[in-house]
Design an enzyme around this catalytic site. Structure first.
Site, PDB file in Angstrom:
ATOM      1  N   ASP A 201       0.562  -1.332  -0.132  1.00 28.36           N
ATOM      2  CA  ASP A 201       0.360   0.038   0.049  1.00 28.36           C
ATOM      3  C   ASP A 201       0.548   1.128  -0.369  1.00 28.36           C
ATOM      4  O   ASP A 201       1.418   1.452   0.737  1.00 28.36           O
ATOM      5  CB  ASP A 201      -1.347  -0.285   1.070  1.00 28.36           C
ATOM      6  CG  ASP A 201      -2.569   1.126   1.376  1.00 28.36           C
ATOM      7  OD1 ASP A 201      -3.004   0.926   0.265  1.00 28.36           O
ATOM      8  OD2 ASP A 201      -2.021   1.467   2.259  1.00 28.36           O
ATOM      9  N   GLU A 242       1.665  -0.467  -5.129  1.00 33.13           N
ATOM     10  CA  GLU A 242       0.389   0.266  -5.581  1.00 33.13           C
ATOM     11  C   GLU A 242       0.997   1.648  -6.392  1.00 33.13           C
ATOM     12  O   GLU A 242       1.752   2.207  -4.502  1.00 33.13           O
ATOM     13  CB  GLU A 242      -0.722   1.039  -4.586  1.00 33.13           C
ATOM     14  CG  GLU A 242      -1.712   1.652  -4.413  1.00 33.13           C
ATOM     15  CD  GLU A 242      -2.112   2.565  -3.128  1.00 33.13           C
ATOM     16  OE1 GLU A 242      -3.283   3.139  -3.547  1.00 33.13           O
ATOM     17  OE2 GLU A 242      -1.930   2.407  -2.542  1.00 33.13           O
TER      18      GLU A 242
HETATM   19  C1  NOJ Z   1      -4.470   3.352  -0.869  1.00 28.04           C
HETATM   20  C2  NOJ Z   1      -5.611   2.481  -0.448  1.00 28.04           C
HETATM   21  O1  NOJ Z   1      -6.129   1.827  -1.748  1.00 28.04           O
HETATM   22  C3  NOJ Z   1      -6.491   2.758  -0.182  1.00 28.04           C
HETATM   23  O2  NOJ Z   1      -8.313   2.529  -0.133  1.00 28.04           O
HETATM   24  C4  NOJ Z   1      -6.030   3.552   1.600  1.00 28.04           C
HETATM   25  O3  NOJ Z   1      -7.863   4.558   2.110  1.00 28.04           O
HETATM   26  C5  NOJ Z   1      -4.754   4.341   1.665  1.00 28.04           C
HETATM   27  N1  NOJ Z   1      -4.288   3.638   0.508  1.00 28.04           N
HETATM   28  C6  NOJ Z   1      -4.571   4.148   2.173  1.00 28.04           C
HETATM   29  O4  NOJ Z   1      -4.650   3.217   3.066  1.00 28.04           O
END
Ligand code: NOJ
Length: 550
Positions: A201, A242
């Protein structure tokens, strides 16, 4: 052997345990329910499941606010249920990857609770603090319009703490060696429980330094450290990052030597895919594909249409974004954070024919496709829910009450009851029995995609179709080639493509019984209906027979 790298040619399916299947009737999905649905996922053809956070959490950001990294939230079952699930997935040859959310914790995490007590507390340095309010405390919000600041005052410690996301998600201090060691412990723990890797993440934010008054730097070296640890513990486990970054930055995340992220989501291509779908012009998508073409040989893109967040259009120009808004999210209530659209794919795209077109395009993009639960049956959204919860309604299994998801009256998010997207009309049970359903179409597409390993493994080339509406791609691998054509226009289009190579005179259609023969040595003329698509194998039908090793 290079083809041992499972992630190069996988089909990933992302889901929230909480909205997938509730086995004990408490209104929240759990691991036992998910285990019972493994046959469904195996039959769909999924090879890897990506689980969104399921650890104990106050659940203020769909679980992305973790308060204990070493457990399973009671709503989803026990650690035993997790291990049972991971074992059963393995039995079916399905890999499991989980979210690694270590940019921040929940503010309810005992580390943060301790850190707040006073600046000398045991865990104080595990977070990012400032004595005075930093000048840029109103800058860099990821959720503009909803999030108020990036630095918030904590009364007990009389310091300001940094949070890239909501104020209940304090950022961990990655510069602290103890924090990095703990992250390794978290990874090691879940690897022992059977996971095959992590969807990491918020990668750009994990590695960004935050010293008040100083310029922020990205410490890419940390990604190499993370990768080395992972690989020592588990040779074929992966990191799927990500990172919604510009094409020129990709290599920093993959690593010049391919020694950082194995995979990254191709957000850049995703945005231009939406632009192409909205405008009918495939050329910017072709440019985006070329801009993200060069990645290390062992790396791979994760391609996708929708995920659990908004469609993020932040990399498009204002004009391009407006075109996508006009087509897919014209109401302000459909838009989010000034950059995206909080809708599911089906309501944006419309009917099954157009959905099939969009999915055919996804499956033929260079990379490994990542699907979102429910998109295989064309589920809708609920715009009355908060922010991104609109796209997180429970899986629609049948036309029974609560869509067959739960027997409880009160459930985690309401199921979609009314209108064309209602569970009575759109559900797995009905589509399973209908040979023309989107579900059955998706099953055959996945099977075909798996039979075209050229896409995951090979090099690709954007073909010159001399037509702005038609994207032509060619994939070559071990002397086998696949050609795909997609017409983004609603009108029929006539294209001529040159297929080089000694077998280029014949292309066999993989979807229907039809063969294209070149009218000159290499040139094929193909007429595509509005939003039509073609998949061809160059030369002959069965690559397995012709397969040549190098
Ligand atoms: C990216 C995630 O995809 C999202 O859903 C989340 O709110 C943020 N990171 C914070 O963790």
């Amino acid at each position: 052997m290079i083809d041992d790298l499972w992630y190069k040619n996988a089909v990933i399916y992302s889901l929230d345990v909480g909205t997938f299947m509730d086995s004990n009737g408490d209104g929240c999905g759990d691991f036992e329910g998910l285990s019972r649905r493994l046959e469904y996922l195996a039959a769909l053809g999924v090879t890897c499941i990506w689980l969104q956070p399921f650890q104990p959490s106050p659940n203020l950001d769909n679980g992305y606010d973790i308060s204990d990294y070493y457990g399973v939230d009671r709503r989803h079952g026990s650690a035993g249920d997790f291990v049972d699930f991971s074992h059963q997935a393995k039995q079916r040859g399905i890999k499991v990857i989980i979210d690694l959310v270590v940019n921040h914790t929940s503010d309810q995490h005992p580390w943060f609770q301790s850190a707040c007590q006073d600046p000398n507390a045991r865990y104080h340095d595990w977070y990012v603090w400032a004595k005075k309010r930093p000048k840029d405390y109103l800058k860099g919000m990821v959720f503009p319009g909803v999030q108020k600041a990036t630095w918030t005052y904590n009364k007990a410690s009389r310091h300001w703490y940094f949070h890239r996301f909501y104020d209940f998600q304090p950022d961990l201090n990655i510069a602290n060696l103890e924090v990095r060691t703990e992250i390794q412990r978290i990874m090691g723990y879940w690897l022992e429980l059977g996971v095959s890797g992590f969807r990491v993440d918020a990668v750009p934010f994990i590695i960004e330094t935050q010293e008040p008054g100083k310029t922020h730097r990205r410490q890419f070296q940390y990604l190499t450290e993370m990768r080395s640890f992972l690989q020592w513990r588990e040779g074929d486990a992966i990191l799927l990052g990500e990172a919604n970054v510009l094409p020129k930055e990709n290599i920093d995340y993959f690593g010049e030597e391919g020694d950082r992220m194995h995979m990254m989501f191709n957000f850049y291509v995703n945005q231009y895919l939406f632009y192409a779908l909205a405008s009918g012009d495939a050329r910017p998508l072709a440019r985006a594909l070329k801009a993200t073409e060069k990645i290390p040989v062992f790396a791979q893109w994760g391609t996708f249409l929708r995920n659990h967040d908004e469609v993020d259009l932040g990399r498009l120009t204002k004009e391009e974004r407006q075109i996508v808004y006009d087509k897919f999210g014209p109401d302000p209530g459909m838009q989010l954070y000034g950059r995206g659209i909080r809708r599911r794919l089906a309501p944006m795209i419309g009917d099954q024919r157009h959905l099939e077109f969009a999915y055919s395009m996804l499956f033929s993009l260079p990379g490994t496709p990542v699907l979102r639960y429910g998109d295989e049956i064309g589920m809708g959204d609920d715009l009355s829910l908060n922010e991104r919860d609109a796209v997180r309604t429970p899986m629609q299994w049948s036309d029974e009450p609560q869509a067959g998801f739960s027997t409880s009256k009160k459930i985690v998010h309401p199921v979609i009851k009314d209108g064309v997207w209602s569970y009575e009309r759109i559900n797995v049970a009905a589509q399973r029995r209908d040979p023309n359903s989107l579900l059955n179409w998706t099953v055959s597409m996945i099977r075909m995609r798996k039979e075209c390993p050229e896409i995951g493994w090979g090099n690709f080339e954007v073909l010159n179709t001399r037509n702005p509406c038609v994207l032509g791609l060619r994939f070559d691998w071990r002397n086998n080639s696949i050609v795909t054509l997609h017409n983004f226009s609603e009108k029929p289009q006539d294209v001529v493509v040159a297929i080089q190579g000694e077998r280029g005179g014949t292309m066999v259609n993989l979807l229907v019984n039809d063969t294209s023969t070149a009218f000159s040595q290499t040139r094929h003329r193909i007429i595509l209906e509005g939003h039509g698509y073609r998949w061809y194998r160059v030369g002959g039908l069965d690559y397995v027979l012709r397969r040549e090793k190098y």
